[in-house]
Design a protein around this motif. Structure first.
Motif, mmCIF file in Angstrom:
data_model
loop_
_atom_site.group_PDB
_atom_site.id
_atom_site.type_symbol
_atom_site.label_atom_id
_atom_site.label_comp_id
_atom_site.label_asym_id
_atom_site.label_seq_id
_atom_site.Cartn_x
_atom_site.Cartn_y
_atom_site.Cartn_z
ATOM 1 N N THR A 164 0.823 -1.209 0.000
ATOM 2 C CA THR A 164 0.000 0.000 0.000
ATOM 3 C C THR A 164 0.859 1.261 0.000
ATOM 4 O OG1 THR A 164 -0.184 -0.128 2.407
ATOM 5 C CG2 THR A 164 -1.980 -1.089 1.115
ATOM 6 N N GLY A 165 2.165 1.101 0.171
ATOM 7 C CA GLY A 165 3.068 2.243 0.118
ATOM 8 C C GLY A 165 3.554 2.522 -1.291
ATOM 9 N N CYS A 166 4.300 1.583 -1.850
ATOM 10 C CA CYS A 166 4.946 1.798 -3.155
ATOM 11 C C CYS A 166 4.218 1.143 -4.319
ATOM 12 C CB CYS A 166 6.386 1.306 -3.104
ATOM 13 S SG CYS A 166 6.543 -0.489 -2.911
ATOM 14 N N GLY A 167 3.260 0.266 -4.042
ATOM 15 C CA GLY A 167 2.505 -0.389 -5.110
ATOM 16 C C GLY A 167 3.137 -1.663 -5.644
ATOM 17 N N ALA A 168 4.242 -2.122 -5.040
ATOM 18 C CA ALA A 168 4.870 -3.370 -5.483
ATOM 19 C C ALA A 168 3.859 -4.511 -5.403
ATOM 20 C CB ALA A 168 6.079 -3.685 -4.605
ATOM 21 N N CYS A 176 5.439 -3.491 2.202
ATOM 22 C CA CYS A 176 6.622 -4.292 1.916
ATOM 23 C C CYS A 176 7.712 -3.926 2.926
ATOM 24 C CB CYS A 176 7.099 -4.056 0.478
ATOM 25 S SG CYS A 176 7.834 -2.435 0.196
ATOM 26 N N PRO A 177 8.760 -4.732 3.039
ATOM 27 C CA PRO A 177 9.825 -4.450 4.005
ATOM 28 C C PRO A 177 10.460 -3.071 3.833
ATOM 29 C CG PRO A 177 10.065 -6.666 3.156
ATOM 30 C CD PRO A 177 8.976 -6.011 2.350
ATOM 31 N N VAL A 178 10.601 -2.593 2.598
ATOM 32 C CA VAL A 178 11.214 -1.281 2.370
ATOM 33 C C VAL A 178 10.309 -0.159 2.898
ATOM 34 C CG1 VAL A 178 11.986 0.346 0.587
ATOM 35 C CG2 VAL A 178 12.534 -2.075 0.377
#
Length: 137
Positions: free
Chosen positions: A93-97, A132-134
């Motif tokens: 939900t942060g970067c869209g990966a 994600c972890p990042v």
């Protein structure tokens, strides 16, 4: 790994140099590229490929059922070559990966009969969301 090129050859789909490079760009595990990303990567391999050709080829691949169009939260559509391997998606939900996941169970069977409202089920799309972890940093 996707077997997109092999599937297209078996279908007898005419593999022009433009179509081949689009299929090659889409080949791989956890591939979920936007049309613009496909075009950029294809142009690295075949500089004369046009954006229209990439969009048309992606549309044909979706129509053939060889690529899945994935939409998440109003972001650009992404193209998934793993159309013949049942899976769900995990989306940051942060970067869209996006990652392919293979949960245990059958989402069609998991929907109770009283919640089917008489529908004959033919498919289910489950999207798992998180950071994600990042992005969770």
């Amino acid at each position: 790994m996707s077997d997109l090129l092999e599937r297209l050859r078996e279908r007898g789909w005419r593999l022009t140099s433009q179509r081949r490079v689009v299929a090659e760009v889409l080949d791989g595990e956890h591939v979920h590229l936007t049309a613009d990303e496909v075009h950029a990567r294809a142009a690295d391999r075949l500089p004369e490929i046009s954006r229209a050709t990439v969009y048309n080829t992606l549309g044909e691949l979706v129509t053939l059922g060889e690529v899945i169009e994935v939409s998440t939260d109003g972001r650009a559509k992404r193209y998934d070559p793993n159309a013949h391997r049942p899976h769900q998606h995990l989306v940051c939900t942060g970067c869209g990966a996006i990652r392919d996941v293979h949960p245990v169970g059958n989402p069609l069977a998991d929907l109770p009969a009283e919640q089917r409202f008489g529908f004959t089920l033919s498919g289910a799309e489950v999207t798992y969301r998180g950071l994600c972890p990042v992005c969770a940093g």
